[in-house]
Design a protein around this motif. Structure first.
Motif, PDB file in Angstrom:
ATOM      1  N   LEU A   1       3.975   5.545  -5.644  1.00  0.00           N
ATOM      2  CA  LEU A   1       3.879   5.574  -7.113  1.00  0.00           C
ATOM      3  C   LEU A   1       2.814   6.561  -7.568  1.00  0.00           C
ATOM      4  CD1 LEU A   1       4.224   1.775  -8.001  1.00  0.00           C
ATOM      5  CD2 LEU A   1       5.878   3.597  -8.463  1.00  0.00           C
ATOM      6  N   LEU A   2       1.726   6.629  -6.868  1.00  0.00           N
ATOM      7  CA  LEU A   2       0.649   7.556  -7.203  1.00  0.00           C
ATOM      8  C   LEU A   2       1.126   9.004  -7.042  1.00  0.00           C
ATOM      9  CD1 LEU A   2      -2.303   7.763  -8.049  1.00  0.00           C
ATOM     10  CD2 LEU A   2      -2.926   7.761  -5.637  1.00  0.00           C
TER      11      LEU A   2
ATOM     12  N   LYS B   1       3.235  14.007  -9.642  1.00  0.00           N
ATOM     13  CA  LYS B   1       4.325  14.960  -9.829  1.00  0.00           C
ATOM     14  C   LYS B   1       4.792  14.981 -11.279  1.00  0.00           C
ATOM     15  CE  LYS B   1       6.276  15.180  -5.220  1.00  0.00           C
ATOM     16  NZ  LYS B   1       7.470  14.979  -4.396  1.00  0.00           N
ATOM     17  N   LEU B   2       4.917  13.775 -11.859  1.00  0.00           N
ATOM     18  CA  LEU B   2       5.344  13.671 -13.260  1.00  0.00           C
ATOM     19  C   LEU B   2       4.331  14.342 -14.169  1.00  0.00           C
ATOM     20  CD1 LEU B   2       7.373  12.546 -15.311  1.00  0.00           C
ATOM     21  CD2 LEU B   2       5.974  10.481 -15.391  1.00  0.00           C
TER      22      LEU B   2
ATOM     23  N   LEU C   1       0.825  -1.199   0.000  1.00  0.00           N
ATOM     24  CA  LEU C   1       0.000   0.000   0.000  1.00  0.00           C
ATOM     25  C   LEU C   1       0.864   1.256   0.000  1.00  0.00           C
ATOM     26  CD1 LEU C   1      -2.866   1.150   0.133  1.00  0.00           C
ATOM     27  CD2 LEU C   1      -2.716   1.028   2.620  1.00  0.00           C
ATOM     28  N   ALA C   2       1.929   1.252   0.798  1.00  0.00           N
ATOM     29  CA  ALA C   2       2.844   2.391   0.838  1.00  0.00           C
ATOM     30  C   ALA C   2       3.515   2.579  -0.513  1.00  0.00           C
ATOM     31  CB  ALA C   2       3.882   2.189   1.932  1.00  0.00           C
ATOM     32  N   GLU C   3       3.902   1.487  -1.142  1.00  0.00           N
ATOM     33  CA  GLU C   3       4.529   1.555  -2.465  1.00  0.00           C
ATOM     34  C   GLU C   3       3.556   2.106  -3.496  1.00  0.00           C
ATOM     35  OE1 GLU C   3       6.473  -1.527  -5.719  1.00  0.00           O
ATOM     36  OE2 GLU C   3       6.478  -2.074  -3.594  1.00  0.00           O
TER      37      GLU C   3
END
Length: 161
Positions: free
Chosen positions: A144-145, A150-151, A138-140
């Protein structure tokens, strides 16, 4: 299977006058074999069943009753023990056997509880591992989200220029 005097008496009450219900019907209702009921009727007619002494037989005692007798006998001195046993139709061997049976029951229950505790602890460890794995995943996913946002924000700024 040994039935208590009270059970036998209640069944006989149903099949003998004044109720005089059908033996097969009472057998189906109670789950007691019809032949057993017929035997009880014969015993009642011959007077064998009337006194209820079968219930005082040591083999029909419940574990609780056995425990109470063992504890009671333990508090009695040797001189009075013989009288105590005679009053109840018992022998000293009964007390010895019951004491061992009760100890075995306690040991078995203790072993069973230990086994259940081990199984539960193992399951808790497995569930904690799974929870940690899912928290990491979940943290990963959250990281990523955030990176994706940001991207996306950076690519929009570059397009505007």
């Amino acid at each position: 299977m040994g039935y208590s005097h009270a059970v036998r008496h209640s069944i006989l009450k149903k099949v003998l006058p004044p109720e005089s219900r059908n033996i097969a019907e009472v057998s189906r209702e109670t789950g007691i074999n019809h032949q057993t009921i017929r035997n009880w009727i014969k015993q009642a007619e011959s007077g064998i069943l009337a006194d209820g002494t079968q219930d005082s037989c040591p083999r029909f005692l419940t574990p609780k009753e056995k425990y109470e007798l063992v504890v009671e006998a333990a508090g009695i001195d040797d001189e009075q023990l013989g009288e105590f046993l005679r009053e109840r139709g018992l022998h000293t061997e009964h007390l010895t056997i019951w004491d061992q049976e009760l100890r075995d029951m306690v040991d078995k229950k203790s072993e069973q509880q230990d086994k259940e505790n081990k199984e539960l602890k193992k399951k808790v460890r497995e569930l904690e591992k799974e929870l940690q794995r899912k928290e990491k995943a979940l943290a990963e996913a959250a990281a990523l989200l955030v990176l994706k946002k940001k991207l996306s924000a950076l690519t929009k700024e570059n397009e505007d220029d």
